[in-house]
Design an enzyme around this catalytic site. Structure first.
Site, mmCIF file in Angstrom:
data_model
loop_
_atom_site.group_PDB
_atom_site.id
_atom_site.type_symbol
_atom_site.label_atom_id
_atom_site.label_comp_id
_atom_site.label_asym_id
_atom_site.label_seq_id
_atom_site.Cartn_x
_atom_site.Cartn_y
_atom_site.Cartn_z
ATOM 1 C CB CYS A 1 -1.370 -0.113 0.692
ATOM 2 S SG CYS A 1 -2.134 1.136 1.676
ATOM 3 C CB CYS B 1 -8.193 1.278 0.806
ATOM 4 S SG CYS B 1 -8.640 0.646 2.845
ATOM 5 C CD GLN C 1 -16.573 -11.414 13.902
ATOM 6 O OE1 GLN C 1 -15.879 -10.908 14.446
ATOM 7 N NE2 GLN C 1 -17.084 -11.784 15.200
ATOM 8 C CD GLU D 1 -26.265 -7.593 22.511
ATOM 9 O OE1 GLU D 1 -25.405 -5.988 22.253
ATOM 10 O OE2 GLU D 1 -25.820 -8.065 22.342
ATOM 11 C CG ASP E 1 -18.304 -13.266 20.284
ATOM 12 O OD1 ASP E 1 -16.766 -12.612 20.721
ATOM 13 O OD2 ASP E 1 -18.431 -13.406 19.597
ATOM 14 C CB CYS F 1 -12.005 -9.533 19.826
ATOM 15 S SG CYS F 1 -12.903 -7.722 20.610
#
Length: 470
Positions: free
Chosen positions: A77, A179, A302, A352, A401, A428
């Site tokens: 890049c 990009c 995701q 949630e 998660d 994550c």
């Protein structure tokens, strides 16, 4: 050897030792302190000029390279080194995986201080570029100038930018030509919007003065080929807004969902905004193993679709479902994991905190003809209590998660009270995951661990852990 240059220190012939947190590399100074250095690769030998000194470490930049690491590759890049997005693009992908695996192991071992099984091999991504399904770009009427532009005496007439924030500079935008993170037509859409808006004198936003019209651009793609484009305007100007939106619609007829928002508040977050449909429908469809998921402008999904599928397969495999289990899916989002594992479970309960996400989850379950999933809204530490368990049943398996901060201590405490046979923890952030695993160590043993690389060219890594009762 160290020498002073004004108030800054230069360390000469420093060997870069390791890849550290947040994508920077690590070396050691003559005085024993750590030096954090961006845009270098372990194995490089460099001269480093420091720009920050702290009690235990320095921050610096490489000003001369003596030897290049064997793990180094040429970045593809043109924006590498200025744009803060792909900090590891100068490192071989095999080494990226090595350091990601190391980070997970070190966090679980040092922070968690728990007994660990042998790690299963980190799952790399087949695509190392053009893998993201969502990109957000910012407009600016005073773009970031490169060093060569600053040194050139020629006057710069066009300062418009459509690109990314310079790291740690909230009001500085780097103009992006190409990009390598999202497949086309992403680059074409961004570049042509910038060109058209500049040509027709549609003002770009100024973050300091809070003036201008064009604020942000979001592009979402799906593996189905569907495409969403959302433009954020700082204020309403019907003539200019429609001029630009009509251009986009005509130039890119493949857009499934063309949206806009008028946002005059101090920040550009969309979650409290009224999203308006200009053309098409207000969602796109993503597909995974025969399931379809609707994704709207505010949906969490995701951002690497192909790796998400593999991550979910590992999660389902770790859960070891036989069809008779009651599964709780905590932090379920739009219910993707819940629905993905549902055909192997007796019933799945998803919880949630974001109401819009649960609306999406219910709609997706209906679209997919899934009848053994139920979804509930609420703050996990408040909803996930003894009364909830009494109403819906004690789970055999919990899948969790959570966001980067990990699970609230009250949620961990409640999981320990319920004591399901298995917990599958997807994370994550392996540092907060390690903290939570330590809290459950008295009752659970970690029996499987597998890191998953969702974001090639960056330091980010997901991790899946299976806990089973001791």
């Amino acid at each position: 050897m160290a020498r002073k240059k004004t108030d800054k220190i230069i360390f000469e012939n420093v060997t870069v030792l390791d890849a550290g947190a947040k994508g920077v590399s690590v070396a050691k100074a003559d005085d024993g302190k750590i030096i954090f250095i961006p845009n270098v690769v372990p194995g490089d030998v460099v001269d480093v000029q420091t720009f920050k000194k702290r009690k235990a470490y320095y921050e610096g930049k490489a000003i001369r390279f003596h030897n290049l690491s064997s793990h180094r590759v040429e970045p593809v890049c043109e924006h590498f080194g200025v744009c803060g997005g792909c900090k590891w693009q100068n490192m071989k992908y095999s080494q990226q995986l090595f350091y990601k695996n190391n980070e997970v192991f070190n966090n679980l071992k040092r922070i968690g201080k728990i007994e660990l099984p042998d790690f299963e091999s980190i799952l790399g991504s087949d695509k190392q570029f053009f893998y993201r399904n969502k990109m957000e770009f910012s407009f600016s009427d005073s773009r970031w100038l490169t060093e060569s532009e600053i040194q050139n005496d020629d006057a710069i007439s066009n300062r418009n930018a459509l690109g990314f924030h310079i790291p740690k500079m909230w009001d500085k935008i780097l103009d992006i030509t190409k990009c390598h993170l999202q497949e086309d037509p992403s680059n074409s859409i961004r570049n042509e919007i910038k060109e058209f808006a500049t040509k027709h004198e549609i003002p770009f936003f100024n973050a300091r003065n809070h003036d201008g019209l064009l604020r942000t651009l979001m592009i979402r793609t799906a593996s189905t080929g569907e495409l969403m484009v959302l433009l954020q305007f700082y204020k309403e100007d019907k003539t200019k807004r429609e001029l630009l939106l009509n251009f986009i619609a005509e130039r890119f007829p493949q857009i499934t969902s063309l949206l806009y928002v008028i946002n005059g508040k101090a920040n550009d977050t969309l979650y409290d905004q009224n999203i308006k449909l200009f053309k098409g429908r207000d969602y796109i469809l993503e597909s995974m193993e025969g399931l379809q998921f609707s994704i709207n402008a505010k949906s969490f999904y995701q951002t690497n679709s192909e790796q998400a599928y593999k991550l979910y397969k590992i999660t389902r495999d770790f859960a070891g479902l036989t069809g008779s289990e009651l599964v709780y899916d905590l932090y379920t989002g739009t219910g993707t994991i819940a629905q993905f594992v549902s055909k192997k479970a007796k019933k799945v309960i998803g919880v949630e905190a974001v109401p819009e996400a649960i609306i999406d989850a219910k709609e997706n379950a209906k679209r997919n003809n899934i009848t053994n999933c139920e979804f509930f809204v609420g703050d996990m530490k408040e909803v996930f209590n003894a009364e909830f368990i009494a109403t819906h049943g004690k789970p055999d398996v919990i899948i969790t998660d959570p966001p980067r901060d990990g699970m609230h201590a009250a949620v961990v405490e409640q999981i320990m009270k319920i004591a399901p046979e298995k917990i599958v923890y997807v994370s994550c952030n392996s540092a907060t995951q390690a903290r939570d695993l330590a809290l459950m160590d008295s009752l659970y043993k970690v029996t499987r661990v597998r890191p998953v690389d969702m974001f090639p060219q960056t330091h980010h890594v997901e991790n899946v852990v299976l806990l089973e009762k001791k």
